[in-house]
Motif scaffolding. Structure first.
Motif, PDB file in Angstrom:
ATOM      1  N   THR A 188       0.864  -1.177   0.000  1.00  0.00           N
ATOM      2  CA  THR A 188       0.000   0.000   0.000  1.00  0.00           C
ATOM      3  C   THR A 188       0.906   1.234   0.000  1.00  0.00           C
ATOM      4  OG1 THR A 188      -0.141   0.412   2.383  1.00  0.00           O
ATOM      5  CG2 THR A 188      -1.662  -1.246   1.452  1.00  0.00           C
ATOM      6  N   MET A 189       0.300   2.372  -0.169  1.00  0.00           N
ATOM      7  CA  MET A 189       1.059   3.624  -0.157  1.00  0.00           C
ATOM      8  C   MET A 189       1.698   3.881   1.201  1.00  0.00           C
ATOM      9  SD  MET A 189      -2.105   6.364  -0.177  1.00  0.00           S
ATOM     10  CE  MET A 189      -1.291   7.809   0.503  1.00  0.00           C
ATOM     11  N   TRP A 190       1.291   3.119   2.217  1.00  0.00           N
ATOM     12  CA  TRP A 190       1.794   3.295   3.579  1.00  0.00           C
ATOM     13  C   TRP A 190       3.041   2.455   3.855  1.00  0.00           C
ATOM     14  CZ3 TRP A 190      -0.347   7.447   5.350  1.00  0.00           C
ATOM     15  CH2 TRP A 190      -1.602   7.810   4.848  1.00  0.00           C
ATOM     16  N   ASP A 191       3.543   1.766   2.827  1.00  0.00           N
ATOM     17  CA  ASP A 191       4.706   0.889   2.977  1.00  0.00           C
ATOM     18  C   ASP A 191       6.021   1.536   2.543  1.00  0.00           C
ATOM     19  OD1 ASP A 191       3.242  -1.274   4.016  1.00  0.00           O
ATOM     20  OD2 ASP A 191       2.665  -1.923   2.007  1.00  0.00           O
ATOM     21  N   GLY A 192       6.097   2.855   2.519  1.00  0.00           N
ATOM     22  CA  GLY A 192       7.339   3.537   2.147  1.00  0.00           C
ATOM     23  C   GLY A 192       7.716   3.302   0.694  1.00  0.00           C
ATOM     24  N   VAL A 193       6.855   3.744  -0.212  1.00  0.00           N
ATOM     25  CA  VAL A 193       7.036   3.420  -1.633  1.00  0.00           C
ATOM     26  C   VAL A 193       7.651   4.556  -2.461  1.00  0.00           C
ATOM     27  CG1 VAL A 193       5.207   1.683  -1.616  1.00  0.00           C
ATOM     28  CG2 VAL A 193       4.642   4.048  -2.184  1.00  0.00           C
ATOM     29  N   PHE A 194       8.112   5.614  -1.818  1.00  0.00           N
ATOM     30  CA  PHE A 194       8.763   6.719  -2.524  1.00  0.00           C
ATOM     31  C   PHE A 194       9.859   7.277  -1.624  1.00  0.00           C
ATOM     32  CE2 PHE A 194       5.483   8.604   0.040  1.00  0.00           C
ATOM     33  CZ  PHE A 194       6.092   9.720   0.580  1.00  0.00           C
ATOM     34  N   THR A 195      10.778   8.059  -2.211  1.00  0.00           N
ATOM     35  CA  THR A 195      11.827   8.679  -1.405  1.00  0.00           C
ATOM     36  C   THR A 195      11.504  10.140  -1.139  1.00  0.00           C
ATOM     37  OG1 THR A 195      13.176   9.425  -3.271  1.00  0.00           O
ATOM     38  CG2 THR A 195      13.576   7.164  -2.471  1.00  0.00           C
ATOM     39  N   SER A 196      12.073  10.658  -0.076  1.00  0.00           N
ATOM     40  CA  SER A 196      11.902  12.083   0.250  1.00  0.00           C
ATOM     41  C   SER A 196      12.468  12.960  -0.858  1.00  0.00           C
ATOM     42  CB  SER A 196      12.585  12.411   1.576  1.00  0.00           C
ATOM     43  OG  SER A 196      11.935  11.760   2.633  1.00  0.00           O
ATOM     44  N   LEU A 255       1.667  11.599  -2.773  1.00  0.00           N
ATOM     45  CA  LEU A 255       1.582  10.605  -1.704  1.00  0.00           C
ATOM     46  C   LEU A 255       2.079  11.178  -0.382  1.00  0.00           C
ATOM     47  CD1 LEU A 255       2.794   7.413  -3.619  1.00  0.00           C
ATOM     48  CD2 LEU A 255       0.431   8.054  -3.052  1.00  0.00           C
ATOM     49  N   GLU A 256       3.172  11.945  -0.439  1.00  0.00           N
ATOM     50  CA  GLU A 256       3.724  12.541   0.777  1.00  0.00           C
ATOM     51  C   GLU A 256       2.751  13.532   1.399  1.00  0.00           C
ATOM     52  OE1 GLU A 256       8.025  14.090   1.770  1.00  0.00           O
ATOM     53  OE2 GLU A 256       6.903  15.652   0.701  1.00  0.00           O
ATOM     54  N   VAL A 257       2.137  14.382   0.583  1.00  0.00           N
ATOM     55  CA  VAL A 257       1.176  15.360   1.097  1.00  0.00           C
ATOM     56  C   VAL A 257       0.006  14.651   1.781  1.00  0.00           C
ATOM     57  CG1 VAL A 257      -0.516  17.112   0.383  1.00  0.00           C
ATOM     58  CG2 VAL A 257       1.805  17.202  -0.508  1.00  0.00           C
ATOM     59  N   ASN A 258      -0.305  13.449   1.334  1.00  0.00           N
ATOM     60  CA  ASN A 258      -1.402  12.686   1.929  1.00  0.00           C
ATOM     61  C   ASN A 258      -0.959  11.855   3.125  1.00  0.00           C
ATOM     62  OD1 ASN A 258      -4.062  13.035   0.437  1.00  0.00           O
ATOM     63  ND2 ASN A 258      -2.544  12.970  -1.200  1.00  0.00           N
ATOM     64  N   GLY A 259       0.268  12.112   3.613  1.00  0.00           N
ATOM     65  CA  GLY A 259       0.719  11.510   4.852  1.00  0.00           C
ATOM     66  C   GLY A 259       1.499  10.220   4.729  1.00  0.00           C
ATOM     67  N   ALA A 260       1.677   9.715   3.523  1.00  0.00           N
ATOM     68  CA  ALA A 260       2.406   8.459   3.360  1.00  0.00           C
ATOM     69  C   ALA A 260       3.880   8.668   3.718  1.00  0.00           C
ATOM     70  CB  ALA A 260       2.279   7.949   1.930  1.00  0.00           C
ATOM     71  N   PRO A 261       4.513   7.664   4.328  1.00  0.00           N
ATOM     72  CA  PRO A 261       5.921   7.785   4.715  1.00  0.00           C
ATOM     73  C   PRO A 261       6.859   7.510   3.542  1.00  0.00           C
ATOM     74  CG  PRO A 261       5.098   5.639   5.357  1.00  0.00           C
ATOM     75  CD  PRO A 261       3.929   6.397   4.778  1.00  0.00           C
ATOM     76  N   ALA A 262       8.018   8.136   3.591  1.00  0.00           N
ATOM     77  CA  ALA A 262       9.046   7.888   2.580  1.00  0.00           C
ATOM     78  C   ALA A 262       9.724   6.557   2.872  1.00  0.00           C
ATOM     79  CB  ALA A 262      10.066   9.020   2.579  1.00  0.00           C
ATOM     80  N   GLY A 263      10.390   6.023   1.865  1.00  0.00           N
ATOM     81  CA  GLY A 263      11.102   4.751   1.990  1.00  0.00           C
ATOM     82  C   GLY A 263      11.948   4.520   0.761  1.00  0.00           C
ATOM     83  N   GLU A 264      11.607   3.492  -0.002  1.00  0.00           N
ATOM     84  CA  GLU A 264      12.355   3.169  -1.211  1.00  0.00           C
ATOM     85  C   GLU A 264      11.823   3.977  -2.391  1.00  0.00           C
ATOM     86  OE1 GLU A 264       9.934  -0.736  -2.764  1.00  0.00           O
ATOM     87  OE2 GLU A 264      11.380  -1.016  -1.144  1.00  0.00           O
ATOM     88  N   GLU A 265      12.574   3.986  -3.473  1.00  0.00           N
ATOM     89  CA  GLU A 265      12.174   4.769  -4.636  1.00  0.00           C
ATOM     90  C   GLU A 265      10.947   4.168  -5.327  1.00  0.00           C
ATOM     91  OE1 GLU A 265      14.776   7.249  -7.415  1.00  0.00           O
ATOM     92  OE2 GLU A 265      14.713   5.262  -8.333  1.00  0.00           O
ATOM     93  N   LEU A 266      10.015   5.022  -5.681  1.00  0.00           N
ATOM     94  CA  LEU A 266       8.820   4.598  -6.405  1.00  0.00           C
ATOM     95  C   LEU A 266       9.250   4.112  -7.783  1.00  0.00           C
ATOM     96  CD1 LEU A 266       5.664   4.591  -6.199  1.00  0.00           C
ATOM     97  CD2 LEU A 266       5.718   6.791  -7.369  1.00  0.00           C
ATOM     98  N   PRO A 267       8.813   2.925  -8.174  1.00  0.00           N
ATOM     99  CA  PRO A 267       9.207   2.427  -9.494  1.00  0.00           C
ATOM    100  C   PRO A 267       8.514   3.213 -10.598  1.00  0.00           C
ATOM    101  CG  PRO A 267       7.636   0.929  -8.484  1.00  0.00           C
ATOM    102  CD  PRO A 267       7.953   1.988  -7.463  1.00  0.00           C
ATOM    103  N   THR A 268       9.043   3.130 -11.792  1.00  0.00           N
ATOM    104  CA  THR A 268       8.372   3.696 -12.960  1.00  0.00           C
ATOM    105  C   THR A 268       7.812   2.578 -13.834  1.00  0.00           C
ATOM    106  OG1 THR A 268      10.473   3.834 -14.149  1.00  0.00           O
ATOM    107  CG2 THR A 268       9.734   5.828 -12.998  1.00  0.00           C
TER     108      THR A 268
END
Length: 149
Positions: free
Chosen positions: A28-36, A120-133
């Motif tokens: 889910t988006m709550w699993d750290g799916v993008f980087t800061s 995703l960040e604005v909606n409160g999701a945590p950062a983690g690994e890079e979001l794939p393309t």
């Protein structure tokens, strides 16, 4: 004639029943799916390319552009995949968008990734690994409100 209609209708019914099955997600988006870092770049890109319609605060606005944050965001995107949001962020926003303003279909995938990361960040999701393309991997990430919301 009736036989011909049945032959045509059967494949359509099969396809619609397949697409109606619930999607299974790996994350889910709550699993750290993008980087800061992606979200920081995405904020700048969002403000430059998206805020004129969706608002600098992502709360929607001009021409009926939808909110990209808060309850309205989750109501619109609930149980869809990040791929769906990615696809929309590429500029396929429907007939309401003005094709003379921007045509994002040729945006680099990394630019779209950064904008989606910011949303995703604005909606409160945590950062983690890079979001794939990669579209298949993006389809495996569910958009949903945080548990209990």
């Amino acid at each position: 004639m009736m036989k011909r209609l049945l032959v045509l209708a059967l494949p359509l019914a099969l396809v619609s029943s397949l697409s109606a099955s619930p999607q299974e997600f790996a994350k889910t988006m709550w699993d750290g799916v993008f980087t800061s870092a992606d979200a920081v770049r995405g904020q700048s890109d969002y403000l430059q390319m998206c805020s004129s319609c969706h608002g600098a605060d992502l709360k929607g606005g001009k021409g009926g552009a939808t909110a990209l944050t808060g309850p309205a965001f989750f109501e619109r995107w609930r149980n869809l995949s990040v791929f769906d949001l990615y696809f929309a962020a590429e500029g396929r926003m429907g007939e309401a968008s003005n094709p003379l303003v921007f045509d994002f279909r040729y945006m680099p995938p990394e630019l779209v990734r950064d904008i989606v990361s910011y949303i995703l960040e604005v909606n409160g999701a945590p950062a983690g690994e890079e979001l794939p393309t990669d579209f298949d991997r993006l389809r495996q990430i569910q958009i949903s409100p945080k548990a209990g919301q």
